[in-house]
Scaffold this active site. Structure first.
Site, short mmCIF file in Angstrom:
data_model
loop_
_atom_site.label_atom_id
_atom_site.label_comp_id
_atom_site.label_asym_id
_atom_site.label_seq_id
_atom_site.Cartn_x
_atom_site.Cartn_y
_atom_site.Cartn_z
N ASP A 62 0.81 -1.22 0.00
CA ASP A 62 0.00 0.00 0.00
C ASP A 62 0.84 1.27 0.00
O ASP A 62 0.36 2.34 0.37
CB ASP A 62 -0.93 0.01 1.21
CG ASP A 62 -0.17 0.13 2.53
OD1 ASP A 62 1.05 -0.13 2.54
OD2 ASP A 62 -0.80 0.49 3.55
N GLU A 63 2.08 1.18 -0.42
CA GLU A 63 2.97 2.34 -0.33
C GLU A 63 3.96 2.35 -1.48
O GLU A 63 4.49 1.31 -1.87
CB GLU A 63 3.70 2.28 1.01
CG GLU A 63 4.43 3.54 1.38
CD GLU A 63 4.97 3.46 2.80
OE1 GLU A 63 5.40 4.51 3.31
OE2 GLU A 63 4.97 2.36 3.39
#
Length: 331
Positions: free
Chosen positions: A72-73
């Site tokens: 998610d990054e």
């Protein structure tokens, strides 16, 4: 949360849980002591991976320069966006809106001219906001920043710095590069640069995988020899399947063992050739296992990994020219 209340490890903690001192990588038994009303939810990695692909697809609509950090990054370089205005701030807002429309998830973004500042900025207005660090404000921002907020400075290093009288970026700037290198080794030179807003690292798409591994936390501590061997065989089977899926092998094999009291050991062996088969992997792991055996106490976790991989790094076959203006870190 991930795993169970008794045997798991916190994979991620909600903001409500964090108020009780519950954080990722914390043993769930400790987390439940800090917050007795915690609700544990088993991870659904297939779902996370599917959503992550949706988000990456959105990223690549705006720039090919996407460097993933986790599911998610990622870092994005939007100096020359494929679509949208030439403004990192506006593009960050467009991406956040699109992520919400497609997945229903909120996202935060940190915006600045280098990766370090963008990463720091991304943590400021979570879970659904943005923060911008302009070039002319970077030095004053870093001087005020508590040292524990510097990305890459962990608890141990922060404690050493505290003993040196360093509690903010301003304090850190009072030390010369030679002094910091003497105290922290090569990392000292990095600390000297980042506190001055100097981070020349480019955004590198398709980061090269460094290892392939698997581990298992057992439902109950194991001490019986046959049970341990059975679990090791299963872990080796998983690792080899992942190696085949990645079309890769490696020369270095590592065994990790965590005991019932959370004491942990790891043993590695480097071969003069790449591991050729699951059978060879299993044989080498067993040698490490028996070599590491020290009147084994009950074991709660074992893991196996292969590193020193034979995946070719295409990045070194060409010279990338990447400008540094208007980069942002998106999460």
């Amino acid at each position: 949360m991930g795993g169970s209340r008794e045997r798991g490890v916190v994979a991620a903690a909600s903001y409500e849980a964090r108020k009780f001192g519950v954080f990722s990588a914390m043993p769930s038994v400790i987390a439940s002591r800090r917050c007795p009303d915690l609700i544990f939810v088993r991870p659904r990695f297939e779902v996370y991976q599917a959503v992550s692909k949706q988000i990456r697809k959105i990223f690549h609509k705006y720039t090919p320069l996407v460097e993933p950090l986790s599911l998610d990054e990622a870092y994005l370089d939007v100096t020359e966006p494929l679509i949208g205005p030439p403004s990192a701030t506006l593009i960050a807002e467009m991406i956040r809106n699109e992520i919400f429309e497609v997945t229903g998830l909120t996202a935060s973004a940190g915006i600045s001219y280098c990766k370090f500042l963008a990463k720091v900025a991304s943590d400021i207005n979570k879970p659904n906001g943005m923060y911008i660090i302009q070039p002319d404000a970077a030095v004053s921002f870093l001087e005020r920043l508590p040292i524990k907020k510097f990305h890459g400075i962990g608890k141990v290093t922060a404690e050493k710095m505290k003993e040196m009288g360093i509690s903010t970026g301003f304090d850190l700037k009072n030390y010369t590069q030679k002094q910091l290198v003497r105290k922290f080794g090569r990392a000292g030179a990095h600390f000297y640069r980042i506190v001055r807003g100097d981070d020349q690292r480019p955004v590198i798409p398709d980061r090269v995988r460094k290892s392939i591994g698997a581990e298992n936390t057992f439902n109950s501590d194991l001490s019986h020899h046959d049970e341990l061997l059975d679990q090791l065989y299963k872990i080796c089977e998983t690792v080899w399947k992942r190696a085949l899926h990645s079309n890769a092998s490696g020369k270095t094999i590592t065994l990790k063992v965590k005991f019932h009291d959370f004491k942990q050991i790891s043993r590695s062996k480097s071969l003069d050739h790449y591991v050729k088969s699951e059978k060879e992997l299993r044989e080498q792991v067993l040698k490490l296992f028996f070599g590491a055996e020290e009147d084994y106490e009950p074991i709660r976790l074992m893991g196996v990994s292969i590193s020193n991989l034979n995946i070719p790094d295409e990045r070194f076959n060409k010279q990338l020219q990447i400008p540094f203006k208007h980069r942002f870190h998106h999460k």
